[in-house]
Enzyme design. Structure first.
Site, PDB file in Angstrom:
ATOM      1  CB  CYS A   1      -8.793  32.622 -28.460  1.00 15.10           C
ATOM      2  SG  CYS A   1      -7.861  32.419 -26.924  1.00 15.10           S
TER       3      CYS A   1
ATOM      4  CG  ASP B   1     -16.021  32.946 -22.429  1.00 14.78           C
ATOM      5  OD1 ASP B   1     -16.931  32.591 -23.208  1.00 14.78           O
ATOM      6  OD2 ASP B   1     -14.896  32.421 -22.429  1.00 14.78           O
TER       7      ASP B   1
END
Length: 223
Positions: free
Chosen positions: A21, A137
């Protein structure tokens, strides 16, 4: 798909999917694909890796169809999300802010809801959220929703309300610890950004290769 959702009607994947990412350059997207990434992500949310739609189009232009394209948003207008989905041909929309269930349901693309895990209650709050996958996360730092290089307490995510194949783990992962994360949490996918960089938004091909190899080695041990 980066993970398998309930509606796929298939068995869990035989390997942990890898998402690279925070891409800002076409050459880094090419490296990620060549080195075995299953998905690549561009960040439209406020971040050192933030890109505009036109730049994201260039970054993703030559990504083959077998690699999933993910766009990362955080509390941004639905109109922007829809524009990015169309222009960038996104396979997934990752919502990393406080987006309402109604907004998620209004997007015509698979939704990956990011959960910033401080404690088990953060996971429980999203139990019924209308998403196809859930990304775990670390909590934000100085308003930055991801790519901070910080991990969360994995023990807070050992009892999840979703099938593991629908879960992606992020937050402070690198080649040194991703195997431990996989062995501990058994997710459908893992997500890395700062852990494979030489500077924010600039990926390091050797670090990407080492990360992918570490994931595959963990998969081999678990088999």
């Amino acid at each position: 798909m980066i993970v398998h959702s309930e509606r796929d009607g298939v068995a869990p994947p035989s390997k942990t999917r890898v998402k690279i990412c925070g891409l800002t350059r076409p050459e880094d997207a090419a490296s990620a694909v060549e080195l075995g990434a299953d998905a690549v992500g561009v960040v439209f949310a406020a971040s050192p890796r933030q890109v505009e739609v036109a730049q994201a189009v260039r970054v993703l232009e030559n990504v083959p169809s077998y690699v999933q394209r993910v766009g990362v948003f955080a509390d941004q207008p639905a109109e922007l999300i829809r524009e990015a989905v169309q222009m960038c041909r996104l396979d997934w929309v990752q919502l990393s802010g406080d987006e309402s269930p109604e907004l998620a349901s209004s997007i015509d693309a698979p939704i990956m809801k990011a959960i910033h895990v401080r404690d088990a209650g953060d996971v429980e709050m999203r139990r019924g959220y209308p998403a196809d996958a859930f990304l775990l996360d670390a909590p934000p730092i100085d308003g930055q929703m991801g790519g901070t290089g910080s991990a969360f307490d994995w023990s807070k995510a050992e009892d999840l309300p979703w099938p593991l194949r629908q879960v992606v783990v992020a937050g402070g992962l690198d080649a040194g610890n991703v195997g431990l994360a996989i062995e501990r949490l058994r997710p459908g996918g893992v997500d890395v950004s700062s852990g494979v960089e030489s500077s924010p938004g600039v990926k390091d091909a050797e670090k990407i290769e080492a990360f992918v190899l570490a994931v595959r080695e963990a998969d081999r041990r678990l088999r």
